[in-house]
Design an enzyme around this catalytic site. Sequence first.
Site, mmCIF file in Angstrom:
data_model
loop_
_atom_site.group_PDB
_atom_site.id
_atom_site.type_symbol
_atom_site.label_atom_id
_atom_site.label_comp_id
_atom_site.label_asym_id
_atom_site.label_seq_id
_atom_site.Cartn_x
_atom_site.Cartn_y
_atom_site.Cartn_z
ATOM 1 N N LEU A 108 0.823 -1.202 0.000
ATOM 2 C CA LEU A 108 0.000 0.000 0.000
ATOM 3 C C LEU A 108 0.862 1.260 0.000
ATOM 4 O O LEU A 108 1.884 1.329 0.685
ATOM 5 C CB LEU A 108 -0.924 0.016 1.223
ATOM 6 C CG LEU A 108 -1.883 -1.176 1.367
ATOM 7 C CD1 LEU A 108 -2.788 -0.975 2.577
ATOM 8 C CD2 LEU A 108 -2.707 -1.374 0.108
ATOM 9 N N GLY B 251 0.961 -5.190 1.493
ATOM 10 C CA GLY B 251 -0.087 -5.329 0.487
ATOM 11 C C GLY B 251 0.357 -6.107 -0.730
ATOM 12 O O GLY B 251 -0.455 -6.751 -1.404
ATOM 13 N N ASN C 212 4.173 -7.319 6.828
ATOM 14 C CA ASN C 212 5.051 -6.684 7.819
ATOM 15 C C ASN C 212 4.479 -5.385 8.377
ATOM 16 O O ASN C 212 5.212 -4.485 8.795
ATOM 17 C CB ASN C 212 6.423 -6.412 7.193
ATOM 18 C CG ASN C 212 6.359 -5.408 6.051
ATOM 19 O OD1 ASN C 212 5.349 -5.308 5.345
ATOM 20 N ND2 ASN C 212 7.426 -4.659 5.850
ATOM 21 N N GLU C 213 3.146 -5.275 8.416
ATOM 22 C CA GLU C 213 2.502 -4.024 8.824
ATOM 23 C C GLU C 213 2.946 -3.513 10.186
ATOM 24 O O GLU C 213 3.093 -2.299 10.387
ATOM 25 C CB GLU C 213 0.972 -4.202 8.807
ATOM 26 C CG GLU C 213 0.331 -4.073 7.435
ATOM 27 C CD GLU C 213 0.479 -5.316 6.583
ATOM 28 O OE1 GLU C 213 0.006 -5.322 5.442
ATOM 29 O OE2 GLU C 213 1.102 -6.309 7.050
#
Length: 242
Positions: free
Chosen positions: A49, A94, A118-119
Site C-alpha cells: 500500500l 499489500g 510486515n505491517e
Amino acid sequence: MKMKNPPVNRLSLDFLTEFSIGLEKLEIDRVCRGIILTSASPGIFSAGLDITEMVGKSAEHYTAFWRAVQEMWLKLYGSNMVTIAAINGSSPAGGCLLALCSDYRIMADNPAYAIGLNETQLGIVAPFWFKDTMINTVGNRVTEQSLQLGQMYPSPDALKIGLVDQLVPEDKIQSTAAAIMTKWLTVPDHARQLTKSVMRKTTIDKLVKQREADINNFVSFITRDSIQKSLQVYMERLKQKK
C-alpha cells in the site's frame, strides 16, 4: 497482468482502481480463463500500500482509499479465473496480500527477495481479512507469529512455511507460470470455480458483511496522531535510504 507503477508498484488509489477495473473486464471476458500476475519492475513484485495515501489526507480520502483496497481484494480473492502469482521480487505487506489472493504462487529463487505481511514494522495493524487470507494459506500459528513480528520471509523460508508454492530461477518464472496455468486449465471450469467458491466464501462473506465497519475502523485508526507520526517517521527513513 504485469503491474507497472514504477519504481516499486506501490498500491495507490489510482493504481488500485485501475487494477480492479482491469480484473473486472477480464472476469466478464469468457475467453479469459486465467491470469498470471507479475511485475514489470525488476527485483520488486509490489511494495504494498502507498504510504503517501495514508498520511496528511482527509477522512474522505482515507475512506475512498480503503474501499479501493477492499475492492481489489474482493475481486482478486473471489475471482472465478485461475490466478497465478509470478513473484519476481520482494513483496511486503499489500504486495504479499496480492500474492496470497492467488491460487498458486511461484517465486524467484533468490534469498535477497522476501515476502510477508510486515505491517507492524510500520506501526500499523493488518486488518482481519488480511489475517484470514494468510491463515487460509499457512495456518493460524505461523500467521499469528508472522503478524505480530511483521515477519518478512526470504524466498527459501517462504517456501518452507507454504507462503509460496514453488521456487524457480528468476528467468524461468514466466515459463513455469504458463506451464502451471496449462495444468490448472485442464480442470473443467465449473467444477474448479465452485470448489474455489466453497473454500473462500466464508472469508469473503465476512468482509462483505462488515465492509463499512472495516472502513470506519481504518479511518479511525489511521487518523490518530500517534499513527500519523509513526507513518511520517517511516517515510523519512525511506527517503534517507534513497
